[in-house]
Design an enzyme around this catalytic site. Sequence first.
Site, PDB file in Angstrom:
ATOM      1  N   HIS A 223       0.793  -1.227   0.000  1.00  0.00           N
ATOM      2  CA  HIS A 223       0.000   0.000   0.000  1.00  0.00           C
ATOM      3  C   HIS A 223       0.822   1.272   0.000  1.00  0.00           C
ATOM      4  O   HIS A 223       0.260   2.363  -0.125  1.00  0.00           O
ATOM      5  CB  HIS A 223      -0.959   0.029   1.191  1.00  0.00           C
ATOM      6  CG  HIS A 223      -0.275   0.350   2.493  1.00  0.00           C
ATOM      7  ND1 HIS A 223       0.456  -0.566   3.188  1.00  0.00           N
ATOM      8  CD2 HIS A 223      -0.205   1.501   3.202  1.00  0.00           C
ATOM      9  CE1 HIS A 223       0.932  -0.010   4.288  1.00  0.00           C
ATOM     10  NE2 HIS A 223       0.555   1.251   4.319  1.00  0.00           N
TER      11      HIS A 223
HETATM   12  C1  UD1 Z   1      -2.412   5.530   5.857  1.00  0.00           C
HETATM   13  C2  UD1 Z   1      -1.131   5.998   6.545  1.00  0.00           C
HETATM   14  C3  UD1 Z   1      -0.068   4.915   6.447  1.00  0.00           C
HETATM   15  C4  UD1 Z   1      -0.576   3.600   6.960  1.00  0.00           C
HETATM   16  C5  UD1 Z   1      -1.843   3.245   6.181  1.00  0.00           C
HETATM   17  C6  UD1 Z   1      -2.456   1.940   6.581  1.00  0.00           C
HETATM   18  C7  UD1 Z   1      -0.580   8.398   6.502  1.00  0.00           C
HETATM   19  C8  UD1 Z   1       0.293   9.396   5.878  1.00  0.00           C
HETATM   20  N1  UD1 Z   1      -0.589   7.192   5.915  1.00  0.00           N
HETATM   21  O1  UD1 Z   1      -2.143   5.383   4.468  1.00  0.00           O
HETATM   22  O2  UD1 Z   1       1.045   5.316   7.239  1.00  0.00           O
HETATM   23  O3  UD1 Z   1       0.405   2.611   6.776  1.00  0.00           O
HETATM   24  O4  UD1 Z   1      -2.798   4.294   6.423  1.00  0.00           O
HETATM   25  O5  UD1 Z   1      -3.561   1.705   5.768  1.00  0.00           O
HETATM   26  O6  UD1 Z   1      -1.229   8.678   7.470  1.00  0.00           O
HETATM   27  N2  UD1 Z   1      -9.818   4.504   2.097  1.00  0.00           N
HETATM   28  C9  UD1 Z   1     -10.895   3.663   2.196  1.00  0.00           C
HETATM   29  N3  UD1 Z   1     -11.413   3.429   3.427  1.00  0.00           N
HETATM   30  C10 UD1 Z   1     -10.899   3.995   4.549  1.00  0.00           C
HETATM   31  C11 UD1 Z   1      -9.799   4.846   4.435  1.00  0.00           C
HETATM   32  C12 UD1 Z   1      -9.248   5.078   3.209  1.00  0.00           C
HETATM   33  O7  UD1 Z   1     -11.378   3.134   1.218  1.00  0.00           O
HETATM   34  O8  UD1 Z   1     -11.417   3.726   5.644  1.00  0.00           O
HETATM   35  C13 UD1 Z   1      -9.234   4.756   0.779  1.00  0.00           C
HETATM   36  C14 UD1 Z   1      -9.478   6.152   0.291  1.00  0.00           C
HETATM   37  O9  UD1 Z   1      -9.790   6.086  -1.066  1.00  0.00           O
HETATM   38  C15 UD1 Z   1      -8.129   6.826   0.458  1.00  0.00           C
HETATM   39  C16 UD1 Z   1      -7.159   5.663   0.324  1.00  0.00           C
HETATM   40  O10 UD1 Z   1      -7.857   4.553   0.861  1.00  0.00           O
HETATM   41  O11 UD1 Z   1      -7.898   7.819  -0.468  1.00  0.00           O
HETATM   42  C17 UD1 Z   1      -5.888   5.852   1.114  1.00  0.00           C
HETATM   43  O12 UD1 Z   1      -6.173   6.201   2.455  1.00  0.00           O
HETATM   44  P1  UD1 Z   1      -5.276   7.283   3.222  1.00  0.00           P
HETATM   45  O13 UD1 Z   1      -5.792   7.466   4.612  1.00  0.00           O
HETATM   46  O14 UD1 Z   1      -5.080   8.471   2.369  1.00  0.00           O
HETATM   47  O15 UD1 Z   1      -3.843   6.638   3.305  1.00  0.00           O
HETATM   48  P2  UD1 Z   1      -3.316   5.160   3.417  1.00  0.00           P
HETATM   49  O16 UD1 Z   1      -2.680   4.814   2.118  1.00  0.00           O
HETATM   50  O17 UD1 Z   1      -4.344   4.214   3.950  1.00  0.00           O
END
Ligand code: UD1
Length: 387
Positions: A223
């Site tokens: 990820h």
């Molecule tokens: C975040 C953390 C990372 C951690 C990871 C675990 C930061 C900078 N990054 O990255 O350190 O390892 O979480 O997952 O804080 N989304 C969903 N459902 C959710 C949340 C997110 O579908 O409940 C999708 C959204 O489209 C979002 C994407 O996942 O844009 C990424 O989520 P985001 O919180 O931006 O960062 P992670 O890549 O999950």
Amino acid sequence: MTLQSADKAFGPVMCIVGARPNFMKMAPILRALASHVPPLPALLVHTGQHYDQDMSGRLFTDLGLPVPDINLDVGSGSHAVQTAEVMRRFEPVLDAHRPSCVVVVGDVNSTLACTLVAVKKGVPVAHVEAGLRSYDRQMPEEINRVVTDQIADRLYTTERSAEGNLLSEGVPAERVIFCGNVMIDSLMANLKHARSAADTLRAHDIDPAVLDHPKGYGVVTLHRPSNVDDPETLRLLLGTLGQVAHDLPLVFALHPRTRSNIDKFELGNLIDPKRFVLLPPQGYLEMLGLMSAATLVLTDSGGLQEETTALGVPCLTLRANTERPITIEQGTNTLVGTDSQAILRAVAEILNGQGKRGRVPELWDGHAADRIASDLWRWLSPLAVSR
Ligand code: UD1
């Protein structure tokens, strides 16, 4: 709620979670605060950085986390938007509850955002999992770690190298406490409840026989933006994993960021459904079950590097660096980067029985959160004020 201590009182310990890797760190801390003598009152704040059932709700259930006292519901966004939104929504919560301190864990945007707000308001902050450094400032988490550690008041470390990192950044030694790894507290507490890989597959209507292979099976998670946000890097990685899948069935738990990029870059054809078991993000007990029985794990997650070390399962980390060097020096982790040949060579070694066995690092003993609770009590008692 406040706690009376002689003639003084201090407010609740405000515990912050935001994203998936925070939940398994905070669960044992909340339990340790409650079982400390005297108990330390706590308030749980969920920023809502992760918000859906797969990334949040289910993990709360698995880990026995209480319903958050406060949910900031920030949701997804760019780093600037997400960080700013947490700060904006957290400030009135802090004002309303007057906590004795704020406890943050890990390195996600919520960790940094809440630390910034609290420190500027004079509320002491304790950072759990402090001092880890990848020395790669392209990683958003590295920025979050460096800034949080510079401004937090109490820094709890998981491995001894972290203290050296902090001291070299000018952090006074008296702020740093080596307490062990709360993530391993969760692992030890929950391993007996882990769900078997067969049950997990059945729950998704997949015949567990797909994992019946003389060499067992591998588990994959990906990820990191550096691996999944660039179409060419993701294409090469999926191609390499496809080659691994020729020799070993792979269970691939797809993070939402990765799933959406595979769709966006039209790379779905690289995942042969006969060789990969594709799953949505898994619950904590499912992941524990899948990992603990695996032949190997291929990942770019920080948490999985530590969990595989504690489980004694070989881990190949698909990154050029790690902020968790002890998993390499003492554990079962090997950095293989993203080069196809390096990955295939390392997999072949493990399948030939030459995988790392490792040992469990110092203080990864299931009691890190108890040490944190005791230290918080010692630290906060003199700070308590008449309220
Ligand atoms: C975040 C953390 C990372 C951690 C990871 C675990 C930061 C900078 N990054 O990255 O350190 O390892 O979480 O997952 O804080 N989304 C969903 N459902 C959710 C949340 C997110 O579908 O409940 C999708 C959204 O489209 C979002 C994407 O996942 O844009 C990424 O989520 P985001 O919180 O931006 O960062 P992670 O890549 O999950």
